[in-house]
Structures are given as C-alpha cells and as structure tokens.
Enzyme design. Structure first.
Site, PDB file in Angstrom:
ATOM      1  CD  GLU A 114      76.960  32.834  43.202  1.00  0.00           C
ATOM      2  OE1 GLU A 114      77.388  33.436  42.197  1.00  0.00           O
ATOM      3  OE2 GLU A 114      75.799  32.406  43.291  1.00  0.00           O
ATOM      4  CD  GLU A 145      81.421  35.857  47.517  1.00  0.00           C
ATOM      5  OE1 GLU A 145      81.189  35.334  46.398  1.00  0.00           O
ATOM      6  OE2 GLU A 145      81.458  37.082  47.698  1.00  0.00           O
ATOM      7  CB  CYS A 174      75.218  33.832  37.127  1.00  0.00           C
ATOM      8  SG  CYS A 174      75.334  32.945  38.618  1.00  0.00           S
ATOM      9  CB  SER A 191      78.393  36.233  44.845  1.00  0.00           C
ATOM     10  OG  SER A 191      79.518  35.523  44.414  1.00  0.00           O
ATOM     11  CE  LYS A 195      76.110  35.365  30.811  1.00  0.00           C
ATOM     12  NZ  LYS A 195      76.904  35.406  32.055  1.00  0.00           N
ATOM     13  CD  GLU A 204      79.455  38.531  32.208  1.00  0.00           C
ATOM     14  OE1 GLU A 204      79.231  38.482  33.417  1.00  0.00           O
ATOM     15  OE2 GLU A 204      79.204  37.585  31.423  1.00  0.00           O
ATOM     16  CD  GLU A 232      84.926  44.883  34.764  1.00  0.00           C
ATOM     17  OE1 GLU A 232      85.351  45.789  34.020  1.00  0.00           O
ATOM     18  OE2 GLU A 232      83.755  44.838  35.183  1.00  0.00           O
ATOM     19  CB  CYS A 235      69.353  31.763  31.059  1.00  0.00           C
ATOM     20  SG  CYS A 235      70.351  32.393  32.406  1.00  0.00           S
TER      21      CYS A 235
END
Lengths: 488, 591
Positions: free
Chosen positions: B286, B289, B312, B332, B371, B374, B379, B516
C-alpha cells in the site's frame, strides 16, 4: 323539547354552505376573521384573544390553545410551521371528518390566523388517507383560497404570506400523537419521542411547530369575529365553548352533536340522543375512545368538561361517545378497546408494546371463563404500571377502559371469574343452550338442524341438548317455533 | 453554565442544566438500572430512545414515572429512584419484556454476557406471571456469513438501529411492523444479506441480548483441528491481543500476546502466526502504491486518483461498494492483512512445508465480523478453496480457550512461529484508528526521502476524534492526511472527495469506533468507552516495546520479497496481494 339547545360553533357551517364554493363560506363571514387579524390586530393581540377565550385543544389533552400559540410565537426561528392534526382515528369518531368535509375553509382560515400570530408562513394538514372526500374538498378549498389571494403571498395586501399543503397519514392511530405525527410527516417511522422538546420548540424539521386538531382550528375564526368574551361565556369555568361528540351505540338518535361544555351526559344521551334503543336500560357510556373510560348511571349528571371527565376516570378525548345498554358485557367492552390499542401501539416502549397485549390476553381469558381472582389483581396492577410508565399518551391511557370497568363494574368481572357467567349474555364461551321441557313439543326440528348432532330426544317428547357437543351456533334456537330453546 | 439543584433519594446535588436524572444519580453513586440506554462517552455515541422504561423514577409532583435516561434535571426537583412504586413498575415492565423473550438461555450465545439476563437477576425476577398463556412474537431466523439475527430475542432497545443509521449511516436496520410485532431489521423484513449491511458488526457489539450474534465458526475450527490429514495454521490480528484478556477477567488494556500464542498452541494449531506479519506486507504494497500515485501527482499527472484510501477494513470496503461504487478506483488495491496472509500462507508457506493447498487450513482470529464475510469472497478463493478458511472473532477464541479448560491467566508467554509470525511495531498499530496510516507514513517517509526517521511516533495522527487531519512534511513536500473512524464519518470525507473539496493525499478509514480495538468481534464493552481507550493504550505500548517499528525493516518481509515476490507491486505481488472492487449499489430485489 328541551331548554338545552345544541350550539354550533365548530359545526357552524356544516350542512349550511357548499363546501366546494369559497363564496358560500365568504358569504357567511368567512375569512373576515383573518382579515381582521391581519389588518387590525398584532400577532400578540391575536394570541391574547385566543388565550382570553379559554379555548382548549379539542384533540384530547385539552391544553390551552392560546398558550400553545404563545410558546410557538416566542421561539424564534427562520421558519415555523402550523400543523393541523386531521388524523382522526378513534373507533366511531368522525367529528373532524365532518368539519373538513362540510367547512374546510374554516380550518384553512384558522391555520392562517395561527400562522400570522406565531410567525409561520407554512401550514401542513396531516390527514388520514382514508378520508378521500375530506382530502378532495381540502384540495378544492386550498386552490380556491389561493386563487382569490387568501392563501399565498401578501394576504389582504399585507406582508403576511401563508400557504398550506396536505400530508397523508397511512392509518396509524399513534400518529394522532403530535410527535409521532411530526415524525410521520418527516418521512420517518410514526412513533413518539419524549417531550420535551415540545413541537413548539423543536417540531417539524426541527423548527417551532404549532399542532392543533381540526375542531380546535374550526373554533378559531368565530372567536376572532365574535370576540373572546362571547366565547368564554359559553361552557364551564375551566372548559370554554362547545364540544362536538360523535354519539353512537344504543341510543335512538346517533350522529354528531355539538353542545356547550357543562352539558350533562344525561342531557346528551337522553334528551338529544333520545334515550336508549328499544326501551332497554342504560348501562354505561364510553367517552374518549380507546383512551377513555366507561362511565355509569352515577356519572349521568356530571357536567361534561375536560376536568370532570378525567376526575370520573375517563376523558374527553376527541369526542367519541358510545352508549351501552344492559346487553353489553363490560369485560367485552374493555377487551374491544384493548384489541384496538394492541393493534395500534407503535411498539416503541415495552409497557405499551407488551403490556397491552398481556392485558388483552387476560381479558380474553376472563371472557372465556378461565380467569382467576389473581388475574383480576394482576389486571389492575398491570394497568396501573402501563399508565405509569408508557412513553406517550397512547400507552398512558390505553388501560383506562380496563380500570374504569374494573372500578364501575367489578361485579361483572366477578360473575365471569367466580360463576363463569356473563350477566349481559354477550360472552359466547360462557353461554349454554337449554331446552325448556314444558315448551318442547318434540317436533325434532332442532335435532335435524343441529350440525353436530348435539340434540337428542324421541318424537313428541321433550328434547335435550348435550352441552359438551354443542357448538353454540344458535341454529336450533332459530328453528324452534315454540320458544323452547333458551340461552343461559 | 447554568446549574440546577435537586434532591435525589434525599441527597442534594447541583448539576449543569441539561444533565439527565440518570447521570446526576450516577454522580451520587446511585445506580439506576438501564437497559436500552447506552452511552459511549467521548465517542459521541448515545442511545436514549426512552423505550424500555426500566430506568423510570418517581419525580414528586409529576403524574407518571419519568424515564431517568432522558429526563433532564430541573431546579427543585425531588426524585426517588427506588420507591416501592418504582420497584413495582420496574419489575412489572421487566416481566412484560421477559414474557416476550425466549427462555433458551442454556444454548444462547449471549448467556453469561447478556444484559437482559443480568437485569432479570438485578430486579429479582424468579417467575413470569401468566407466561403459560402469553403469546410470543416470533420471526424467521436470519443467517449471513458474518452475523445471525434471532429477532425473537429483540427487546426493541434500538441500539443496533442507532449504530447502523446514526453512527455508521449504513441504514440497513430500522424498526419494522408495529405494536407487539415490532422488531428491528432490514426494510420489508428482507434478509440482512440482501441489504446494504457492511457486516461491521457494531449492531452485534451493542445488542444487549442474543438477538444479534456473530456467525459462530468454532465448530468448523474444532473439526479442522481434529482432522489428522490437515495442517491447521492460525493468524491473529493486532487488536485481539489487547482485548482477549478481558474475557478471562484481566483488566481492560492488558496485553496478552504471549499467553494467546501459548493458548493457540495448546489448542492444537500446527503453526501460530501473526496477522501483523501481513500488516507489514500490506504497508509494503500500500505504501508503494501511495508513493507511486503521489509521485505521479507531484509530477503533474492529472489522471492519478488521489486521495488514496486504505483498504484493510472489510466493512469499509463493503460500505463503499454499496454507497460509492463510482469511486471504487480510489481505494488502494492492496488486500487486507488477513487476505494477504492467507494468500502467502497457501502459496509461499505451503510450498515451504510441502503441504498441498487443500490440506492447509488457515484460521484467522479477528476483532471483526466483516472478516468472516471477507474470507469467503469469491475473489479470495482458488478453485473454490479460500485463502482463509475460517475467521473467528476474539469472543469465539475466548470460548474455545474456555472449552479447552486452559487456565489462561497462568499460561506462559510464548512466541509466534517463524516465518509468518515476525512483525514490527508498525503492524501492531493497525489495530487502532490512525494506525495504518501512521505505519504507512513511517515506511513511505523513509522510502521517499531516503532519510531515517528520528522519531517514529506521529502524535498528530493519533486520538479518538471522529475525523482527524494532519499534514506531514515529506522533506519539503506537505502530505495531507485524513483519518476517520466510523462509517458515518467516512461518508463525510467521501462526500468531500466527490464534491472535489478534499485536500487530502491519503485517508485512513476504519469502520468501528476507535478502529479494530472497538470491532464487532471484540469482547463486549457494555457501553464503557474507557475499555476502548485502555485497549488503544495497550496497542501503542506493544508498538513501543518492539525493536523493529517500521514495516520495511521486517527481515522476514525482506526475505519474502527476495525469495518469492520480487518487489512490491510486482506481477506476483499484484496477483496475490491486490484485489479489485465491485459495484454493489444495484437495486435490491424484494421477493
């Protein structure tokens, strides 16, 4: 027939004028009050006049209208709103509907007067969508008033602008509560919020808002025209003017009546209402709709006003008045109203959401003969707690039908619980069909019509009903030509 | 500030005007029970619909009882918080609530940690009169990849609704139906999966009952651990170690990194790794990037998308996919640390230990419920096999440890396994709001300027304010950084970007309050915001205690690039460590 006449203030023009023609209204001094306010009076003068008149909100609470206006006038904001509560929802009540259908301009005029006095330029009428004719006539009235410049910009050539829009309610009783009504207009869920803040401080879109109901507004133009001192001579010390009631139930003359405050229940029911149908005995009168209570014989000579009705354990409400005779079971009456409240609770606060359901369930048990003495005790305690802890007026008053019947008709509850009998003969589960042997000729007609074969007997001999099998459909009683079948 | 004097339970008190009776009583040490009320102080999160009516008190001269959570003190008020009238009312109302609540505490996920259960005990409820003939309101159960809704247990406290609408501005939850049937859920009672839910889990974090719980995956983890053909590895997110101890009676803010590792090893995981390793990797990708885009921008490239947004937080990713799909080129492309870890574990590490992909099970321990969602995104699967097999919340890990009867507090401190267990302080601070961007700055600054940072702490990026701004001097180039925690705050920054008013080069966004550490999978805070602050402190303490505090200094990261990835943003890195986003704004179908 009587020295007590009905006085028409709110219903002044209803049935007299063509509600779809503004000229009819103007011909009856319509919009003169608005003209007088704008051209001759300051906003403070108007508020003082309404305060002096002693007009109290007709929606149920009886809050002094002038005081409400004054509070809204003193809260400064770039925009204020005048709201008309036309979400009339009590079962059997249609006072507001009649005013809106019969005299829509009176409400528009009053809202403009209110707007002038509190400094609002926008009015909103929150009307239930189930009133299509009232909506149609309001739309026509608003259009006509705009056309002649009585709504819109520079009314009566002054700098005062005022316009009115309609907002439709989807049929929730709780939206008659002013904070719920405002949330509903804002597109939010129709449920109340805690007051304060009151709408007069933070109302529609967070702006100071004055909310009155239809009948309150309908009384305003005539007060301005004839003066506060004319109005406050009518009525009792603390409740001025008249009140419209929707008289219904077991009276001979049902319909709308408008009487001065202080008229007794006896006068309304027996003189104007013409007494009880079929010469039956008067048993109770329910005022205030689902929020009210049942009053009895001993209350008949109570002068009707806001405070007396509350003291008697009921309330004025918006003006429903349902008369009951000896055939009405009071437990069932309480159950009927609870059924309504359970259906109409918004569900926001626990006592109203769950407590009312539990009240209903207990009442249902009692009407089925399954109630216990403990249940009666619980019924009272639950009712008191629901009143004491609910968030808005709906829950704070919903147990009133239970409490007032417990207070006034405790014997009837006892009969259901102890003797498993419904004295009024209304509770089906507690009734039994019997054949009077002396009257029975043994024609067998009843046995043949009984769908469950509960009737036995030889030809030309008295028959018997097996109450275990009987489903209480009543077919036998209908068929019997000898009056041999009775219900006990 | 204007003051008012009043009497509560015969005690005189003077408070600022506008103070509620509940708060004034609290100052006097009087404990008024509250149920729907919730207040996360300093975070601007307050729920006071005045709906449960448990907190009612008697105010002299008032007709009915007053809800103390939402009634302001007034001059001369005389309040009685525990009169017999109040006790009777409170108890009766509680009996009402319980009469419409399932009694399956034995199998309820919230048992022992349930505010309704606690209240029943507190109010001395031993039976519910009339329960045998009291109808209950029932609803269908709703299962989703992250959370489960069991509305039979909803008590209409509206906390979830407030979090979802007011704080997160997600708007997936609102009250539906009325009266006895009323409950909170997506519009038209559709499944949560079909709504705009981001799975942030904040509804679960505040639910006082078992109505909203995480989708439990401990059964799947036990299955994997008991399968001898599988190699089961685990990664633990930074925020977990700062909160797990609370489940075992340790003070909030107690770091339990070593004990957590020991516990995981005793549970039978073959390797205990650290998501922090992947966080360092995230910074490499990141950060590169960011620097790439920045350089282009500074060189006058008008096409380059700035600000760059961190990616994230999976709830945040869901949020912009639902609400800002036209801006999906801005964040990102770096995968989240959880997914980077999974991708590296099932390639680089699997090769190293010579285990086939399908025989390697990757479990993650996350402070988060999003999560879970996710981990099962398509993908992030290879031939149907997910990079991360199952994600457990901090709470679920605590349950597992308790099931295994491990005496957590007396476990020795153990170290993570190598190579995926080594991390720097930069990775640890991913767990708090502002941490990801601070970690990125630590690396980007050194890579860009070629200078060594004198001081790695960037205090200007830290704090609990909902939206923060800071400018970091990159050797003469001012870099504007924005930080938001809470999706409602993120929305404000995104609206600015949309309107072309944003002056930021980079923005960090975390969905949960405090980042978090306040995640939907953490031990329940029961509306005590001091717990969140203590966890934040713990995270920074762990960072400070680290020898290495900049991601690019992690020797195992350097080795990973040397042995496997080449360099940041390489083709391989792109394939394994980056992702793309989807437009989820499409019309919602109601069947």
């Amino acid at each position: 027939m009587t020295k007590y006449k009905q006085i028409r203030i709110a219903l002044n023009n209803c049935g007299v004028i063509d509600p779809e023609n503004i000229e009819d209204y103007i011909a009856r001094d319509g919009y003169m009050a608005l003209g007088k306010c704008i051209t001759e009076m300051t906003p403070q003068d108007v508020i003082k006049e309404i305060k002096d008149s002693g007009l109290r909100g007709r929606g149920g609470g009886g809050f002094p209208a002038g005081l409400k206006w004054e509070i809204a006038s003193k809260n400064h904001a770039d925009q204020k709103y005048v709201v008309c509560n036309a979400d009339e929802g009590d079962p059997g009540a249609f006072m507001d509907r009649s005013v809106l259908e019969g005299d829509p301009h009176a409400v528009l005029e009053a809202m403009a007067i209110c707007g002038y006095s509190i400094g609002a330029t926008k009015g909103l009428i929150y009307i239930r969508a189930e009133y299509p004719l009232a909506i149609k006539r309001l739309k026509i009235a608003i259009d006509q008033a705009r056309e002649v410049g009585l709504l819109g910009k520079n009314i009566f050539g002054s700098k005062f602008d005022f316009d009115i829009e309609l907002r439709y309610g989807a049929g929730a009783f709780v939206c008659g509560e002013e904070t719920s009504l405002i949330h509903s207009m804002e597109g939010l869920r129709g449920e109340p919020t805690i007051k304060p803040p009151f709408p007069a401080e933070k109302g529609y879109l967070g702006k100071p808002t004055n909310v009155n109901n239809v009948e309150t507004y309908a009384s305003v133009p005539i007060i301005i025209r004839k003066g506060a001192s004319w109005f406050n001579k009518i009525g009792t010390e603390k409740s001025k003017g008249t009140k419209v009631f929707a008289l219904a139930g077991k009276v001979n003359n049902v319909g709308l009546v408008e009487v001065p405050m202080g008229t007794t229940l006896r006068e309304v029911i027996f003189e104007i209402g013409g007494g009880i149908q079929n010469g039956k005995k008067f048993k109770a009168v329910q005022t205030g709709g689902p929020s009210g209570g049942c009053l009895t014989e001993k209350h008949l000579d109570t002068p009707i006003d806001f405070d007396n009705l509350v003291a008697a354990g009921s309330m004025m409400g918006s003006g429903g008045m349902i008369v009951m005779d000896e055939d009405n079971c009071m437990v069932s009456v309480a159950k009927f109203y609870l059924d309504f409240t359970v259906e109409e609770s918004c569900g926001k606060c626990s006592p109203c959401r769950i407590g009312n359901k539990r009240l209903f369930e207990l009442l249902e048990r009692i009407t089925k003969g399954q109630g216990t003495m403990d249940d009666l005790q619980r019924l009272r305690n639950m009712s008191n707690v629901i009143k004491d802890t609910s968030l808005c007026g709906l829950g704070q008053t919903s147990p009133n039908p239970v409490l007032s019947t417990l207070d006034n008709f405790y014997d009837e509850y006892l009969a259901h619980v102890k003797d498993h009998k419904c004295p009024a003969g209304e509770c089906k589960d507690l009734m039994k069909y019997f054949i009077i042997a002396e009257n029975c000729v043994g024609c067998t007609a009843c046995a043949r019509v009984c769908p469950v074969g509960a009737i036995t007997g030889e030809k030309k001999e008295a028959h018997l009903i097996n109450s275990e099998t009987c489903i209480k459909c009543g077919a036998c009683m209908e068929r019997c030509k000898f009056d041999a079948i009775i219900i006990k | 500030m204007e003051k008012v004097k009043l009497t509560i339970d015969n005690k005189l008190i003077e408070v600022e005007k506008g103070t509620t009776i509940y708060k004034a009583a609290k100052q006097l040490g009087i404990d008024i029970p509250v149920l729907c009320y919730m207040n996360l102080e300093d975070l601007g999160i307050e729920n006071k619909p005045g709906g449960c009516r448990i907190c009612v008190v008697e105010v002299e001269g008032r007709r009915n009882l007053a809800p103390s959570c939402s009634t302001d003190c007034a001059e001369g008020m005389v309040v009685n918080t525990h009169s017999i009238r109040v006790i009777n009312a409170r108890r009766t109302v509680m009996e009402f609530i319980l009469s419409d609540h399932p009694k399956d505490c034995l199998t309820c996920a919230k048992s022992g940690n349930c505010e309704l259960q606690d209240m029943a005990v507190k109010l001395g409820i031993r039976e519910i009169p009339g329960q045998e003939y009291a109808a209950m309101s029932t609803y269908k159960m709703d299962f989703s990849p992250s959370l489960i809704r069991e509305l039979d247990k909803c008590i209409m406290c509206r906390r979830c609704e407030m979090m979802c609408n007011d704080f997160q501005t997600v708007g997936a939850l609102s009250a539906f139906k009325r009266g006895f049937e009323a409950a909170v859920g997506p519009a038209f009672e559709m499944d949560i999966e079909d709504s705009t839910c981001t799975y942030c889990g904040q509804c679960v974090a505040v639910c006082p009952t078992g109505a909203l719980t995480e989708k439990d995956h401990t059964r799947e983890v036990i299955n994997a651990l008991s399968d001898p053909t599988k190699t089961v590895i685990v990664q633990t997110a930074p925020a977990v170690r700062a909160a797990l101890g609370e489940e075992f009676g340790l003070k909030p803010g107690t770091l339990v990194t070593g004990k957590m590792v020991a516990a995981l090893r005793r549970l039978g995981f073959n390797y205990v790794f650290d998501t922090d390793f992947a966080a360092d990797l995230t910074i490499m990708e990141e950060g590169t990037e960011l620097l790439g885009r920045l350089t282009k921008h500074l060189n006058g490239d008008k096409e380059v998308k700035l600000p760059i947004l961190t990616s994230c937080c999976p709830a945040w990713v869901n949020f912009f996919e639902h609400n800002f799909p036209d801006m999906k080129e801005i964040p990102s492309t770096a995968r989240s640390p959880q997914q980077m870890f999974g991708a590296i574990a099932k390639t680089y590490f699997a090769d190293k230990i010579k285990v086939k992909r399908e025989d390697l099970v990757v479990i993650s321990i996350m402070p988060c419920l999003a999560k879970k969602y996710e981990a099962q995104r398509d993908e992030f699967k290879v031939d149907g096999n997910p990079d991360v097999d199952f994600s457990l919340s901090t709470r679920e890990l605590a349950h597992l440890i308790k099931q295994a009867n491990l005496d957590f507090k007396s476990l020795p401190d153990e170290d993570f396994d190598k190579p995926l267990g080594e991390s720097t302080g930069a990775a640890v601070i991913f767990g708090v709001t502002g941490g990801v961007i601070e970690a990125a700055v630590r690396t980007a600054y050194e890579l860009q300027t070629g200078k060594k940072l004198e001081r790695v702490e960037f205090e200007q990026l830290r704090g609990m304010e909902s939206i923060r701004k800071a400018t970091i001097d990159f050797n003469g180039t001012p870099i504007n950084i924005g930080i938001a925690h809470g999706l409602g705050n993120a929305r404000k920054l995104l609206e600015d970007i949309k309107a072309g008013k944003s002056e930021f080069h980079a923005i960090e966004i975390m969905a949960c309050p405090g980042g978090c550490i306040g995640g939907g999978g953490q031990p329940l805070h029961h509306s005590d915001s001091s717990i969140l602050k203590a966890r934040t402190k713990a995270i920074f303490a762990e960072d400070e205690a680290k020898v290495l505090r900049k991601s690019h200094e992690n020797p195992y990261i350097i080795k990973l690039y040397e042995e496997f990835l080449g360099k940041p943003m390489s083709e391989k890195a792109h394939h394994l460590l980056h992702t793309h986003y989807f437009d989820k704004s499409g019309k919602i179908e109601i069947s």
